[in-house]
Design an enzyme around this catalytic site. Structure first.
Site, mmCIF file in Angstrom:
data_model
loop_
_atom_site.group_PDB
_atom_site.id
_atom_site.type_symbol
_atom_site.label_atom_id
_atom_site.label_comp_id
_atom_site.label_asym_id
_atom_site.label_seq_id
_atom_site.Cartn_x
_atom_site.Cartn_y
_atom_site.Cartn_z
ATOM 1 N N SER A 60 0.873 -1.244 -0.008
ATOM 2 C CA SER A 60 -0.111 0.023 -0.072
ATOM 3 C C SER A 60 0.782 1.166 0.066
ATOM 4 O O SER A 60 1.968 1.123 0.616
ATOM 5 C CB SER A 60 -1.013 0.000 1.255
ATOM 6 O OG SER A 60 -0.029 0.300 2.178
ATOM 7 N N ASP A 61 0.327 2.353 -0.458
ATOM 8 C CA ASP A 61 0.996 3.573 -0.253
ATOM 9 C C ASP A 61 0.848 4.004 1.236
ATOM 10 O O ASP A 61 -0.238 3.272 1.983
ATOM 11 C CB ASP A 61 0.391 4.613 -1.027
ATOM 12 C CG ASP A 61 1.341 5.803 -1.142
ATOM 13 O OD1 ASP A 61 2.215 5.944 -0.343
ATOM 14 O OD2 ASP A 61 1.188 6.552 -2.278
ATOM 15 N N TRP A 62 1.361 4.934 1.932
ATOM 16 C CA TRP A 62 1.508 5.061 3.293
ATOM 17 C C TRP A 62 0.022 5.591 3.706
ATOM 18 O O TRP A 62 -0.356 6.671 3.253
ATOM 19 C CB TRP A 62 2.484 6.144 3.646
ATOM 20 C CG TRP A 62 3.841 5.247 3.882
ATOM 21 C CD1 TRP A 62 4.641 5.450 5.038
ATOM 22 C CD2 TRP A 62 4.534 4.119 3.231
ATOM 23 N NE1 TRP A 62 5.469 4.514 5.060
ATOM 24 C CE2 TRP A 62 5.741 4.090 3.896
ATOM 25 C CE3 TRP A 62 4.167 3.651 1.846
ATOM 26 C CZ2 TRP A 62 6.413 2.893 3.211
ATOM 27 C CZ3 TRP A 62 5.115 2.899 1.575
ATOM 28 C CH2 TRP A 62 6.152 2.379 2.325
#
Ligand SMILES: *[C@@H]1O[C@H](CO)[C@@H](O)[C@H](O)[C@H]1NC(C)=O
Ligand SMILES: *[C@@H]1O[C@H](CO)[C@@H](O)[C@H](O)[C@H]1NC(C)=O
Ligand SMILES: *[C@@H]1O[C@H](CO)[C@@H](O)[C@H](O)[C@H]1NC(C)=O
Ligand SMILES: *[C@@H]1O[C@H](CO)[C@@H](O)[C@H](O)[C@H]1NC(C)=O
Ligand SMILES: *[C@@H]1O[C@H](CO)[C@@H](O)[C@H](O)[C@H]1NC(C)=O
Ligand SMILES: *[C@@H]1O[C@H](CO)[C@@H](O)[C@H](O)[C@H]1NC(C)=O
Ligand SMILES: *[C@@H]1O[C@H](CO)[C@@H](O)[C@H](O)[C@H]1NC(C)=O
Ligand SMILES: *[C@@H]1O[C@H](CO)[C@@H](O)[C@H](O)[C@H]1NC(C)=O
Ligand SMILES: *[C@@H]1O[C@H](CO)[C@@H](O)[C@H](O)[C@H]1NC(C)=O
Length: 889
Positions: free
Chosen positions: A312-314
């Site tokens: 995932s992106d953060w």
């Protein structure tokens, strides 16, 4: 990802159970999309618009395909399976979950497996160098790599960046970038990626991946997919700026646009062996990218046969079970919707979800195997990787291991100098990515004998507070060596144009003065009047949405120059009939008036060149390097000519970003609407001249396309685990780091252990999601990158390129194809090569045209096909200078 210093502003985005963020999100949201008509688009063919406006759906696709070790992944899978077979349930979960924001050294860090001596995996920004540390290099941005049109430059830069990450103990570099692709010229992060042309991006993305991974470092190819603007990417950021939205904005686009434009470079990246793909903040067709089963399960892992893992992106994860069943393999930085919330959608929740049977054991095994396969694919191993020798949160030598909670005081930075000999590569790519746009009467190159050289502009000089003084480069002071956001890194030094040009002029015996304050226009005018040559430096900056610079929330507000440059240029050019303009920009800026200005004798686009900026531009200005770069985007006369723009104001509670233009972005839009740009895509001059002749087309003997057919094996599982919750609680006497994510349970009662207020709510596991039986492989699939027959070479196109001038030079011949369908672009780039040619010599330009290059996507068949139309081929020096033409017959 977000600013490390703005945790307090991160508010609860999408609360809800690990299982919620319901699967019904896998479809269209709400009412029909508003029908925006853009200026200049009145004559749109309504059929095309209808095509790209319809079918903007992400239908549910389950189960999540398990990796099989196909393509060149067999040996990595063998090692990964052997490794994962030894693991306990908790150890597998540890591989999938970040320990939490600022709770370990890297911007993202997984759990470890102490029993096997396996240290945590370190995930670190950025696409231009190792972020948040010291004694690292800052490389030219992706947009410059695109402008070189040179595969070798992309690979060499990738390898050098990989070496630097390796030297710091990083396991995975977060990059390169093919999303944003560059739908709108204002897009804040376009510079991190390559070009709005999917072919150019695909090639440089793939070469970058191969280069980085050749150094034994994994890549996270990002951001997948449709992440084309900063505005409204996250609820939390939006609130910071006073926008109230209910969910991340949704990029709505149809299946054909998906395949022929946005997915195209990701196919190249997967084919090149990308070890991980980062899902993006935006929604796609109103389903979160990190839990969109259509884009993750179906397109990425099914059709493209992706063998690595999805991260995932953060805080881009919005659920646990739902995301996992939709294809997410690793959550970063591990915390749920809020940084340092102390809870996670994965971690203990994943252990619980396996124990209660919601996440099948094979799915967790697939996650762990994919992650370890990536690790082994780049030949990383526990013997060859060194320790993590820096901390992202401080450049002090001593500090806290667990920074955010102030635990574990230790020597935390070894200040390892990882730069090697990379400065010369950076200088060279900086020069070789500089595009010469205008050069009246051979103004350039300068010979150093000009009596008085005057250099102008804030963009020629330093940031007087220091090159790293603005956090994540979130300001536009001095010359633009790098733009802002998480795609940044700290400069080891920044050579300014003022310094480098002064050194050159002084060495040649000339006189030199510079005037670096754009507000002081009268002072500039006076100097310009005395100068024999004036060189004006100007810029336009952009970046990531968590930082606002001069009212720009990531995305640019306009396509004009910053720092009061326009007035200052007028003052200089109004007083010096030999004025050279150099622009450092993150994308297109409007240059029509300077193209037409009689006193502006030369214009150069130098992009975002990195630490050697001044040396690179001096090399070009004084002829040490003959420019050969080409524009990786179109420079239009007017902003509206691009036909698309950022959605700056929410149009719904969940902003609907409708890609109504379909595949018609950048030059495809200009061609379609007969707009004449100032400088077209692929344009760039040289100090020599080239002639094009002798087009040859050879048809290759290849068999007809066969749609892939076949089934996967059933989902494998590795190792056993006890289903008794008591066997999965925290070990006794275990000393926990506060707020940290662990895989163990707090309680033998699964409901309590999950802490999920919606625990056990029935009925939301989508049909087929738990099915581990053999599954059909998509027709367009079958191997990493898609059906291997798509890459069969159908034609070879050759032409002769002759250097007709008096100096050696580099030329980028380009091949465009017109597929000839009623709704196809007028032409599309399909091949290019950067050639170095001595004066009066010739070289053969040769392009292998693949089946994919002439195919169209059929939404009905869900496969590629070659339409029965005449396919024209063009070869030339830019997208609008196509002297050689033929037919692929
Ligand atoms: C599990 O996830 C839910 C949200 O879905 C959250 O409320 C809960 O705190 C999480 N549990 C743990 C142990 O992190
Ligand atoms: C929408 O998709 C269906 C198949 O899924 C296809 O038959 C149809 O042609 C598509 N419509 C448009 C306008 O592309
Ligand atoms: C999971 O990782 C954490 C952090 O590295 C570590 O403390 C813990 O022992 C690991 N758990 C297991 C089961 O290996
Ligand atoms: C299983 O565990 C997950 C994670 O805590 C939870 O979200 C889900 O509701 C549970 N499902 C059942 C059927 O108990
Ligand atoms: C790790 O790398 C070393 C050195 O290249 C090699 O000898 C060893 O076999 C590798 N181990 C694994 C598990 O691949
Ligand atoms: C370029 O050179 C030609 C021939 O010497 C001259 O007529 C013309 O004015 C020059 N143009 C500029 C813009 O200096
Ligand atoms: C530096 O940048 C900041 C933020 O953009 C701006 O407010 C400030 O005036 C600039 N300082 C100088 C010296 O230009
Ligand atoms: C465009 O934006 C830049 C940066 O915010 C600003 O300096 C400039 O004045 C703007 N241009 C116009 C014409 O408003
Ligand atoms: C060009 O520069 C000369 C001075 O060399 C000046 O007199 C003239 O007005 C300038 N032309 C324009 C269009 O600014």
């Amino acid at each position: 990802m977000l600013d490390m210093h703005s945790i307090a502003t991160v508010l609860l985005a999408c609360a809800g159970s690990a299982l919620a963020q319901n699967f019904s999100n896998d479809g269209n949201y709400g009412a029909p999309f508003p029908n925006t008509v853009y200026p200049g688009f009145a004559s749109d063919n309504p059929v095309v618009i209808a095509g790209s406006k319809t079918n903007q759906t992400s239908p549910p696709q389950y189960p999540s395909p398990w990796g099989a070790g196909s393509g060149d992944w067999a040996s990595a899978y063998q090692k990964a399976r052997a490794f994962v077979s030894q693991l306990t349930l908790e150890e597998k979960v540890n591989l999938t979950t970040g320990t939490g924001w600022e709770l370990d050294r890297c911007v993202g860090q997984t759990g470890s497996i102490p029993r096997l001596g396996f240290r945590a995996m370190c995930l670190q920004d950025s696409p231009v160098g190792v972020r948040d540390t010291d004694f690292n290099s800052v490389f030219p941005a992706g947009i410059n790599v695109a402008a070189t049109f040179d595969r070798g430059a992309a690979y060499a830069r990738g390898q050098a960046m990989g070496e630097e990450h390796h030297g710091k103990g990083v396991d995975m570099q977060l990059g390169p970038v093919a999303g944003p692709l560059g739908r709108t010229p204002e897009g804040g992060r376009n510079w991190e990626g390559f070009s709005p042309d999917p072919i150019l991006t695909g090639v440089q993305f793939a070469e970058s991946i191969k280069g980085i991974q050749s150094a034994g470092v994994m890549t996270s190819a990002k951001h997948y997919i449709g992440y084309e603007q900063e505005h409204f990417r996250l609820v939390s950021d939006s609130e910071t700026y006073g926008f109230t939205i209910a969910e991340s904005g949704s990029a709505n686009f149809d299946d054909e646009t998906m395949h022929e434009l946005y997915l195209w470079p990701f196919a190249d990246g997967v084919r090149a062996g990308a070890t991980s793909i980062m899902c993006s903040y935006n929604q796609v067709n109103n389903s979160q990218s990190c839990q969109n089963s259509y884009v993750l399960n179906h397109l990425l892992k099914g059709e493209l046969g992706f063998q690595g893992f999805v991260v995932s992106d953060w805080i881009g994860t919005h659920s646990g079970v739902a995301s996992i069943l939709a294809g997410l393999d690793m959550t970063m930085p591990g915390d749920s919707a809020v940084y340092d919330s102390g809870d996670s959608y994965f971690g203990a929740n994943l252990t619980v979800a396996v124990l209660n049977g919601t996440v099948p054991a094979w799915r967790l095994d697939d996650m762990a195997v994919r992650i370890m396969a990536g690790f082994y694919f780049v030949e990383r191993n526990t013997t060859t990787r060194g320790p993590i020798n820096f901390s992202s949160w401080t450049t002090d030598t001593y500090g806290y291991e667990h920074y955010y909670v102030g635990e574990g005081w230790t020597e935390i930075n070894s200040h390892v100098d990882v730069r090697g000999e990379h400065a010369s590569l950076i200088r060279s790519i900086g020069a070789r990515s500089t595009v010469l746009l205008k050069n009246v009467n051979n103004t350039l190159p300068l010979n150093g004998k000009e009596k008085l050289t005057a250099v102008f502009g804030n963009d020629a000089g330093p940031n007087i507070d220091g090159p790293n003084s603005c956090s994540d480069r979130g300001c536009d002071n001095g010359t633009l060596g790098m733009a802002w956001g998480s795609g940044s890194a700290n400069f080891p030094y920044l050579v300014t144009p003022d310094t480098a040009i002064q050194n050159t002029v002084v060495a040649a015996g000339g006189a030199y003065e510079s005037s670096l304050d754009n507000i002081a226009v009268d002072t500039m005018a006076a100097l310009a009047r005395r100068a024999n040559v004036s060189i004006f430096f100007a810029n336009a900056d952009s970046g990531e949405w968590y930082i606002e610079v001069d009212g720009n929330l990531g995305d640019r507000n306009n396509l004009t120059l910053w720092q009061n440059a326009e007035a200052a240029i007028d003052a200089v050019a109004g007083n010096c009939s030999n004025t050279i303009l150099v622009v450092h920009t993150t994308g297109p800026v409007l240059l029509e008036k300077y193209e037409n200005h009689p006193n502006i004798t030369a214009i150069l686009w130098a992009g975002v060149p990195g630490q050697e900026s001044g040396n690179s531009i001096a090399d070009v200005l004084y002829g040490n390097v003959n420019p050969g770069a080409k524009l990786p985007f179109t420079i239009g006369k007017d902003r509206s000519d691009y036909g698309v723009d950022i959605l700056y104001t929410p149009n719904a509670a969940v902003p609907q970003i409708n890609f109504e233009e379909g595949v018609f972005i950048d030059y495809r839009a200009f061609d379609r609407h007969n707009e004449t740009p100032t400088y077209e895509f692929g344009f760039g001059l040289s100090y020599t001249t080239f002639a094009y002749s002798d087009l040859h087309i050879t048809k290759m003997n290849v068999s007809d396309y066969v749609p892939f057919s076949g089934y996967t094996p059933a989902a494998p599982t590795y190792g056993n685990f006890s289903t008794n919750p008591a066997d999965h609680v925290f070990p006794s006497n275990f000393s926990r780091v506060p707020l940290y994510q662990y895989p163990w349970l707090n309680s033998t009662n699964l409901t309590l252990a999950s802490k999920d207020p919606h625990y056990g709510l029935p009925g939301s596991v989508p049909a087929g999601a738990q099915d581990g039986s053999a599954q059909p492989i998509p027709k367009a699939g079958g191997a990493p990158g898609g059906n291997p027959m798509l890459y069969d070479v159908l034609y070879r196109v050759e032409a002769t390129i002759t250097n007709t001038g008096s100096v050696a030079g580099e030329e980028v011949p380009q091949l465009y194809i017109s597929r000839g369908g009623p709704y196809d672009p007028v032409k599309e780039l399909r091949g290019f090569e950067r050639l170095s040619i001595a004066p009066n010599s010739s070289t053969t330009f040769s392009v292998d045209v693949t089946r994919r290059d002439i195919s169209s996507w059929s939404t009905g068949e869900q496969d590629w096909y070659v339409r029965n139309t005449t396919k024209k081929v063009y070869v030339g020096s830019s997208s609008r200078s196509l002297l050689l033409q033929g037919v692929l017959a």
